[in-house]
Design a protein around this motif. Structure first.
Motif, PDB file in Angstrom:
ATOM      1  N   CYS A 161       0.828  -1.203   0.000  1.00  0.00           N
ATOM      2  CA  CYS A 161       0.000   0.000   0.000  1.00  0.00           C
ATOM      3  C   CYS A 161       0.863   1.254   0.000  1.00  0.00           C
ATOM      4  N   ALA A 162       1.923   1.242   0.821  1.00  0.00           N
ATOM      5  CA  ALA A 162       2.825   2.398   0.891  1.00  0.00           C
ATOM      6  C   ALA A 162       3.517   2.637  -0.443  1.00  0.00           C
ATOM      7  N   LYS A 163       3.923   1.565  -1.110  1.00  0.00           N
ATOM      8  CA  LYS A 163       4.540   1.715  -2.431  1.00  0.00           C
ATOM      9  C   LYS A 163       3.580   2.391  -3.401  1.00  0.00           C
ATOM     10  N   LYS A 220       9.280   7.590 -11.860  1.00  0.00           N
ATOM     11  CA  LYS A 220       9.787   8.688 -11.039  1.00  0.00           C
ATOM     12  C   LYS A 220      10.154   8.140  -9.675  1.00  0.00           C
ATOM     13  N   LYS A 221      11.160   8.757  -9.065  1.00  0.00           N
ATOM     14  CA  LYS A 221      11.560   8.316  -7.732  1.00  0.00           C
ATOM     15  C   LYS A 221      10.467   8.641  -6.730  1.00  0.00           C
ATOM     16  N   LEU A 222      10.162   7.667  -5.887  1.00  0.00           N
ATOM     17  CA  LEU A 222       9.175   7.879  -4.831  1.00  0.00           C
ATOM     18  C   LEU A 222       9.730   8.814  -3.763  1.00  0.00           C
ATOM     19  N   PRO A 223       8.879   9.397  -2.928  1.00  0.00           N
ATOM     20  CA  PRO A 223       9.398  10.101  -1.748  1.00  0.00           C
ATOM     21  C   PRO A 223      10.274   9.156  -0.931  1.00  0.00           C
ATOM     22  N   LEU A 224      11.145   9.716  -0.123  1.00  0.00           N
ATOM     23  CA  LEU A 224      12.013   8.907   0.732  1.00  0.00           C
ATOM     24  C   LEU A 224      11.169   7.830   1.408  1.00  0.00           C
ATOM     25  N   PHE A 225      11.628   6.581   1.312  1.00  0.00           N
ATOM     26  CA  PHE A 225      10.754   5.451   1.652  1.00  0.00           C
ATOM     27  C   PHE A 225      11.539   4.388   2.421  1.00  0.00           C
ATOM     28  N   MET A 226      11.013   4.019   3.596  1.00  0.00           N
ATOM     29  CA  MET A 226      11.595   2.961   4.421  1.00  0.00           C
ATOM     30  C   MET A 226      10.550   1.877   4.633  1.00  0.00           C
ATOM     31  N   ALA A 227      10.953   0.618   4.494  1.00  0.00           N
ATOM     32  CA  ALA A 227      10.071  -0.508   4.744  1.00  0.00           C
ATOM     33  C   ALA A 227      10.576  -1.296   5.941  1.00  0.00           C
ATOM     34  N   ILE A 228       9.660  -1.594   6.872  1.00  0.00           N
ATOM     35  CA  ILE A 228       9.997  -2.362   8.077  1.00  0.00           C
ATOM     36  C   ILE A 228       9.059  -3.562   8.121  1.00  0.00           C
TER      37      ILE A 228
END
Length: 387
Positions: free
Chosen positions: A115-117, A140-148
């Protein structure tokens, strides 16, 4: 056959696409690094994407405390459900803009991460979610993105895909683009120790499906084989322990890494019929994806075995067996150890032709399957899972 021509063309195109890796942080209490990493990358306000259960757990409080310690503000969107929908993505994108966020953190299983992607993809393209279905529609590059990740199964923290549900059509679709790979993947096995056994089982078999389908598909290469082999070895060795003793931190970490490695394999070599049918069952009946894969896996392997005996023999040797049929039997036995059911109570006979048609369209239009099955074979396959 047109399918074979399309797969051949896509195989060459696939080689031209550069697929990176997230910055990987692994180990117990890695969650504490989240704020420091995001601050160093320039984040000032984060949209945290999760579900209601994870959102209410101490791990989310720990994440928020880490962000606050690094002077990063945040807003929590904790309404993601299993099989995230187009509407959920649209709401998340609206919240990102409404709260002036500049970064995204997904914490949870595959649903919050996917969903975040998709939220990130909608933000940077400003297009309807449904129009992003398919390959290379983001660009296009996504906003800064961290997956946990909090489960060891989807490998979504390492992949170029996000699977989204369209409830109106009772279908799932994939958004596929290298820009969907997170900037950071935090793998903290301590977040997984409380997982219920049935979720440990289904997500673990999901990871095994990723690795096997990547290994037997025609896009496989030395790099994907390396990741797939490491994942298969670890899953057979550690999934029963993680299932029986969820507090075993070594088993949890090895399974988490196996999920990541399987993700690295299939995001480059793709998946196959197991996923194609699982997506249709999930879209039609809301069957959890990992469970659908687990139930389908041994029966699909039996269907493919006659045309791929050499590759199956290699799979057997990975886990110390002699031939491909023994490998399929070992997958069956693993399912039994994990109390995976053998059928889908939700499955309705009259839906089987449509489910098969959609599954074959997905597989033949997208996946480098090792051999081809027809409509009749697909329908006979699904009939095996009737109660």
């Amino acid at each position: 056959m047109l399918y074979k021509t399309m797969v051949g063309v896509n195989k060459h195109l696939n080689k031209l696409i550069s697929i990176g890796f997230p910055q990987l942080e692994v180990g117990s209490d890695t969650l504490l690094k989240a704020g420091e990493l995001m601050a160093a990358a320039g984040a000032t306000k984060v949209l945290i994407v999760t579900d209601a259960i994870i959102g209410s757990m101490p791990m989310t409080e720990t994440l928020c405390a880490s962000l606050s310690q690094s002077k990063i503000d945040y807003f929590i969107y904790d309404e993601v459900k299993p099989n995230p929908t187009i509407a959920a993505v649209a709401i998340g994108a609206d919240l990102f803009h409404q709260h002036s966020c500049d970064a995204i953190i997904a914490i949870g299983g595959g649903s919050p991460i996917d969903c975040a992607k998709a939220i990130g993809a909608k933000i940077v393209t400003n297009r309807p979610v449904r129009k992003l279905a398919g390959k290379l529609k983001v660009r296009k590059k996504l906003p800064l993105f961290m997956a946990i990740p909090t489960t060891a199964g989807t490998g979504s923290e390492a992949t170029v895909a996000a699977v989204i549900s369209d409830p109106s059509a009772k279908q799932k679709f994939a958004i596929v683009d290298p820009n969907l790979i997170p900037d950071y993947a935090l793998i903290d096995p301590s977040l997984m120790t409380g997982l219920p056994p049935h979720i440990t089982a289904a997500t673990g078999m999901d990871a095994l499906t990723h690795a096997i389908e990547a290994y037997i598909g025609t896009y496989q290469n030395p790099l994907t084989n390396k990741f797939a082999v490491q994942a298969i070895e670890a899953i057979f060795a550690y999934l029963p322990t993680a299932y029986q003793n969820g507090e075993n931190i070594e088993a949890r970490e090895r399974m988490a890494m196996a999920s990541y490695e399987a993700g690295c394999a299939f995001t480059r070599a793709y998946v196959g019929y197991v996923h194609a049918f699982a997506h249709q069952l999930g879209g039609m009946y809301h069957i959890p994806h990992g469970l659908a894969n687990a139930v389908l896996l041994p029966r699909v392997l039996e269907l493919l075995y006659p045309s791929s005996k050499k590759r199956f023999a290699q799979l057997a040797r990975i886990v110390g067996l002699e031939d491909g049929q023994q490998f399929i039997d070992a997958v069956d036995e693993l399912n039994q150890q994990l109390n995976i059911p053998k059928a889908f109570p939700e499955l309705i006979v009259s839906d089987i032709p449509l489910l098969t048609q959609r599954a074959l369209a997905e597989a033949h239009g997208t996946y480098p399957v090792p051999s081809y099955i027809n409509q009749q074979q697909g329908e006979e396959l699904l009939k095996l899972f009737l109660v």
